[in-house]
Design a protein around this motif. Structure first.
Motif, PDB file in Angstrom:
ATOM      1  N   LEU A   1       2.730   5.890  19.076  1.00 23.46           N
ATOM      2  CA  LEU A   1       3.058   4.466  18.963  1.00 23.46           C
ATOM      3  C   LEU A   1       2.352   3.845  17.761  1.00 23.46           C
ATOM      4  O   LEU A   1       2.958   3.136  16.964  1.00 23.46           O
ATOM      5  CB  LEU A   1       2.630   3.727  20.232  1.00 23.46           C
ATOM      6  CG  LEU A   1       3.505   3.941  21.455  1.00 23.46           C
ATOM      7  CD1 LEU A   1       2.911   3.234  22.649  1.00 23.46           C
ATOM      8  CD2 LEU A   1       4.907   3.429  21.190  1.00 23.46           C
ATOM      9  N   ALA A   2       1.058   4.134  17.628  1.00 24.42           N
ATOM     10  CA  ALA A   2       0.288   3.547  16.527  1.00 24.42           C
ATOM     11  C   ALA A   2       0.862   3.973  15.190  1.00 24.42           C
ATOM     12  O   ALA A   2       0.883   3.216  14.234  1.00 24.42           O
ATOM     13  CB  ALA A   2      -1.170   3.970  16.628  1.00 24.42           C
ATOM     14  N   ASN A   3       1.355   5.199  15.127  1.00 21.55           N
ATOM     15  CA  ASN A   3       1.865   5.729  13.877  1.00 21.55           C
ATOM     16  C   ASN A   3       3.207   5.144  13.479  1.00 21.55           C
ATOM     17  O   ASN A   3       3.459   4.884  12.315  1.00 21.55           O
ATOM     18  CB  ASN A   3       2.007   7.246  13.965  1.00 21.55           C
ATOM     19  CG  ASN A   3       0.727   7.952  13.603  1.00 21.55           C
ATOM     20  OD1 ASN A   3       0.058   7.563  12.659  1.00 21.55           O
ATOM     21  ND2 ASN A   3       0.376   8.963  14.352  1.00 21.55           N
ATOM     22  N   GLU A   4       4.105   5.004  14.458  1.00 21.75           N
ATOM     23  CA  GLU A   4       5.501   4.797  14.072  1.00 21.75           C
ATOM     24  C   GLU A   4       6.063   3.424  14.371  1.00 21.75           C
ATOM     25  O   GLU A   4       7.164   3.108  13.955  1.00 21.75           O
ATOM     26  CB  GLU A   4       6.371   5.884  14.726  1.00 21.75           C
ATOM     27  CG  GLU A   4       6.019   7.241  14.148  1.00 21.75           C
ATOM     28  CD  GLU A   4       6.901   8.363  14.666  1.00 21.75           C
ATOM     29  OE1 GLU A   4       7.967   8.079  15.225  1.00 21.75           O
ATOM     30  OE2 GLU A   4       6.488   9.519  14.512  1.00 21.75           O
ATOM     31  N   PHE A   5       5.299   2.596  15.070  1.00 24.15           N
ATOM     32  CA  PHE A   5       5.873   1.321  15.479  1.00 24.15           C
ATOM     33  C   PHE A   5       6.296   0.452  14.300  1.00 24.15           C
ATOM     34  O   PHE A   5       7.357  -0.148  14.290  1.00 24.15           O
ATOM     35  CB  PHE A   5       4.881   0.550  16.348  1.00 24.15           C
ATOM     36  CG  PHE A   5       5.536  -0.126  17.496  1.00 24.15           C
ATOM     37  CD1 PHE A   5       5.541   0.454  18.746  1.00 24.15           C
ATOM     38  CD2 PHE A   5       6.197  -1.324  17.312  1.00 24.15           C
ATOM     39  CE1 PHE A   5       6.184  -0.146  19.800  1.00 24.15           C
ATOM     40  CE2 PHE A   5       6.848  -1.930  18.366  1.00 24.15           C
ATOM     41  CZ  PHE A   5       6.839  -1.345  19.609  1.00 24.15           C
ATOM     42  N   THR A   6       5.446   0.403  13.264  1.00 26.93           N
ATOM     43  CA  THR A   6       5.717  -0.537  12.177  1.00 26.93           C
ATOM     44  C   THR A   6       6.983  -0.211  11.400  1.00 26.93           C
ATOM     45  O   THR A   6       7.635  -1.097  10.891  1.00 26.93           O
ATOM     46  CB  THR A   6       4.561  -0.558  11.171  1.00 26.93           C
ATOM     47  OG1 THR A   6       4.201   0.788  10.891  1.00 26.93           O
ATOM     48  CG2 THR A   6       3.376  -1.303  11.717  1.00 26.93           C
ATOM     49  N   GLU A   7       7.316   1.082  11.298  1.00 25.64           N
ATOM     50  CA  GLU A   7       8.437   1.447  10.434  1.00 25.64           C
ATOM     51  C   GLU A   7       9.708   1.785  11.199  1.00 25.64           C
ATOM     52  O   GLU A   7      10.668   2.264  10.626  1.00 25.64           O
ATOM     53  CB  GLU A   7       8.054   2.630   9.535  1.00 25.64           C
ATOM     54  CG  GLU A   7       7.013   2.281   8.482  1.00 25.64           C
ATOM     55  CD  GLU A   7       7.569   1.403   7.373  1.00 25.64           C
ATOM     56  OE1 GLU A   7       8.787   1.387   7.161  1.00 25.64           O
ATOM     57  OE2 GLU A   7       6.771   0.711   6.723  1.00 25.64           O
ATOM     58  N   ALA A   8       9.686   1.577  12.501  1.00 25.32           N
ATOM     59  CA  ALA A   8      10.874   1.898  13.284  1.00 25.32           C
ATOM     60  C   ALA A   8      11.895   0.773  13.131  1.00 25.32           C
ATOM     61  O   ALA A   8      11.650  -0.349  13.570  1.00 25.32           O
ATOM     62  CB  ALA A   8      10.505   2.090  14.745  1.00 25.32           C
ATOM     63  N   VAL A   9      13.012   1.064  12.497  1.00 26.69           N
ATOM     64  CA  VAL A   9      14.002   0.031  12.225  1.00 26.69           C
ATOM     65  C   VAL A   9      15.166   0.100  13.197  1.00 26.69           C
ATOM     66  O   VAL A   9      15.568  -0.892  13.792  1.00 26.69           O
ATOM     67  CB  VAL A   9      14.543   0.149  10.779  1.00 26.69           C
ATOM     68  CG1 VAL A   9      15.435  -1.023  10.464  1.00 26.69           C
ATOM     69  CG2 VAL A   9      13.398   0.242   9.805  1.00 26.69           C
TER      70      VAL A   9
END
Lengths: 341, 310
Positions: B262-270
């Motif tokens: 979650l910490a890794n991918e949340f920001t860039e999940a479009v």
């Protein structure tokens, strides 16, 4: 106690809490973390001159696209360009603000920066787990005279979703058929092998620490961390060094005019001196903005940044947008941004 | 009674109502969070069904999502942490309550509480920059050379991976487990211990046959409390677990956990389905943590009932 979950809730709250209410002389933007240092520098200097403030949230390109689509910000910033179709559907226009390069970095005892040569095919096969050792025949073939040890290759990638990964995988996707079929292009992909470091600094740390490793980072990180970069073959079949010049060459050779929405992807560009893994970072704005005053202020800021921000960009290891592209942008703004004032 | 002002009844009622409101709002918040998670995760639940729990592909490009390696990594890293933290915490608690000279009790107690106050990102960075190199150079080669034929110890000496993550987690949960255990042991009536010594039991026998059994399932509660913290820990794990979406038999191989993902991918999940799958991961973590804490509560309640009877 439960932070993953907390992040979820916070994220939802942030999405809800963002007002689009605009104060006088305030530009709201969100997106690309890659471009964040540059935009803040520009904003700082511009604020000193004009008093206009830029409120930029570096939440990542994905977040930037989301926020501009939900109209909570005045502009979004993304490292991966939207397609012409996407732009059309959402009524957005995009333009490049700065250019950067992604650089393969390695950690091999006794090997100097730029000594090892690689091709896109070889990088793809290393990242696919097909080439496992540094003394592989195919690596030795193009690196005569370099002492490549019989050491296992440890692949390092970005564990977080990022524009850097997007540019890197886009390059491999173009070069290697096997990569295209198995993995594809994305801000995060299904890596067949290796370990993931969080952020450029995470990858840089892993590569520095793990013997026999290979990773990819933004150019500035490779420079600042004194990592051992490799040379890379380009479409002109020449081996080039990563540098501001070779990134500029990639941007200069690209077909800006013929690409709808200026969504030029700067990987694998033609030219003998072009670095093959370059990428632009883009701004997204509405063609028919509801708040014309802010849009005007915003475009003035971008115009100033294109013209006066060149040296600032260079000093921070970003490549400024080529002059002919800036002129195209100006025309596009005049033509496409419609304000009923 | 006559001195009581007439409007105090109202103040009392107001105070009672306010307190009740605060207490209930916690429950309402919990339920609201759960509902939001389910709602946001619904597209992913509908698309992948139960396959989400058993699938081991995480391909945002395809898009195809399965959570098994993340669930596995979350559980295994937490179990490794418990396996290390349990004996250490037990030792700390026993030492403080039964053996330590009284002047040493306070400093040890304070040191442990300070450990709990260190932000997790500091643990992560310490793990990555200090622990991982030491572990890779001095500990891992020994195990890989001598025990490498066992899949558990196979692999390259990276210094990051499932075991290092578990080890860092252990340090992070030791303060929690040991302080609860210390409190439990202090609750043991002195008369029981003295009776033990009176009939000629050694210190070892008193500790293992009187003190620990008396604390009983409370110890289990303490452990689950530590587990709850280990399951959700994000930053420290993200730094050191290696962030590789694979299930591997080796303790030294990189893996991943739900919170790290979650910490890794949340920001860039479009894409919607990508985001929804990440939220579903959060939902799974919510359920796992909830079950762990519920178990702890049940166990401690049973212990309290037992203690009340005796």
């Amino acid at each position: 106690m439960n932070k993953g979950f907390l992040a979820t809730v916070l994220f939802v709250f942030t999405l809800c809490a963002f007002g689009s209410a605009n104060a006088e002389g305030l530009i709201n933007g969100a997106g690309s973390t890659f471009a964040y240092p540059l935009y803040s520098k520009w904003a700082y200097e511009y604020n000193k001159k004009t008093g206009i403030k830029l409120n930029y949230q570096s939440i990542g390109s994905g977040g930037g696209i989301k926020q501009i689509k939900s109209k909570t910000v005045d502009f979004g910033a993304t490292d991966a360009p939207l397609t012409a179709k996407e732009l059309e559907e959402s009524g957005l226009m995009q333009f490049p603000m700065a250019i950067g390069g992604v650089v393969p970095v390695i950690n091999l005892a006794g090997v100097k920066p730029g000594e090892v040569k690689l091709t896109g095919e070889l990088i793809a096969d290393i990242y696919l787990g097909k080439i496992l050792k540094w003394n592989d025949k195919r690596l030795a073939e193009i690196n005569p005279g370099v002492n490549l040890p019989e050491e296992k290759i440890t692949v390092v990638y970005r564990s977080d979703g990022s524009g850097t990964t997007w540019i890197f995988t886009n390059y491999l996707d173009k070069i290697s058929k096997a990569w295209h079929e198995k993995t594809g292009t994305g801000t995060a992909v299904n890596w067949p092998t290796g370990v993931g470091g969080k952020g450029n600094e995470g990858v840089a740390t892993y590569v520095k620490r793990l013997n026999g490793s290979i990773g990819y980072v933004e150019y500035a990180y490779a420079l600042q961390n004194k990592l051992t970069h490799t040379r890379l073959s380009n479409r002109g079949r020449a081996f080039v060094e990563p540098s501001m010049d070779s990134f500029s060459a990639a941007a200069g050779n690209a077909d800006w005019k013929g690409t709808p929405g200026f969504g030029v992807i700067l990987t694998d560009q033609p030219g003998k001196t072009a670095w093959p893994i370059a990428g632009a970072t883009f701004i997204l704005i509405y063609k028919n903005p509801s708040d014309c005053r802010t849009t005007k202020t915003m475009l003035e800021f971008f115009d100033w940044a294109y013209v006066n921000g060149v040296d600032m960009a260079r000093s921070m290891d970003y490549v400024p947008v080529p002059l002919q592209v800036y002129e195209m942008m100006k025309k596009a703004w005049a033509k496409d941004v419609k304000c009923k004032e | 009674m006559q001195r009581v002002a007439p409007n105090n009844g109202l103040a009392d009622a107001l105070f009672k109502g306010l307190c009740r409101f605060f207490a209930l709002s916690v429950i309402v918040l919990m339920i609201a969070i759960f509902i939001v998670l389910v709602k946001e995760a619904y597209p992913s639940i509908r698309a992948f069904g139960w396959g989400f729990l058993t699938g081991s592909t995480w391909d945002p490009v395809a898009p195809e999502f399965g959570a098994l390696p993340a669930i596995y990594g979350t559980l295994i890293s937490s179990l490794i942490a418990l396996a290390i933290a349990l004996p250490v915490s037990l030792g700390i608690a026993v030492f403080i309550t039964e053996m330590s000279p009284s002047w040493l009790k306070a400093p040890i107690g304070a040191a442990i509480e300070l450990l709990a106050a260190i932000p997790s990102i500091i643990y992560g960075m310490w793990g990555l920059f200090v622990f991982a190199p030491l572990f890779a150079e001095h500990v891992q080669p020994f195990f890989i050379e001598r025990l490498g034929f066992i899949p558990l110890f196979a692999g390259a000496p990276l210094g990051i991976g499932m075991f290092p993550a578990g080890f860092i987690l252990a340090i992070m949960i030791i303060p929690f487990i040991s302080s609860v255990m210390r409190d439990l042991f202090q609750m043991v009536p002195p008369i029981l211990k003295e009776s033990g010594y009176g009939v000629g039991a050694t210190k070892w026998e008193v500790i293992w046959k009187v003190v620990v059994p008396y604390a009983g399932s409370g110890i289990f509660g303490a452990v689950i409390l530590g587990l709850g913290r280990a399951l959700g820990e994000t930053m420290a794990v993200t730094f050191i677990i290696g962030n590789s979406f694979r299930i591997s038999a080796s303790l030294f191989d990189p893996g991943t956990s739900i919170s790290a993902k979650l910490a890794n991918e949340f920001t860039e999940a479009v894409e919607d389905i990508y985001l929804s799958s990440l939220v579903e991961l959060g939902l799974i973590l919510f359920v796992i943590t909830f079950m762990a804490l519920a178990t702890a509560k049940l166990m401690t309640r049973r212990m309290a009932i037992k203690a009340g009877r005796s």
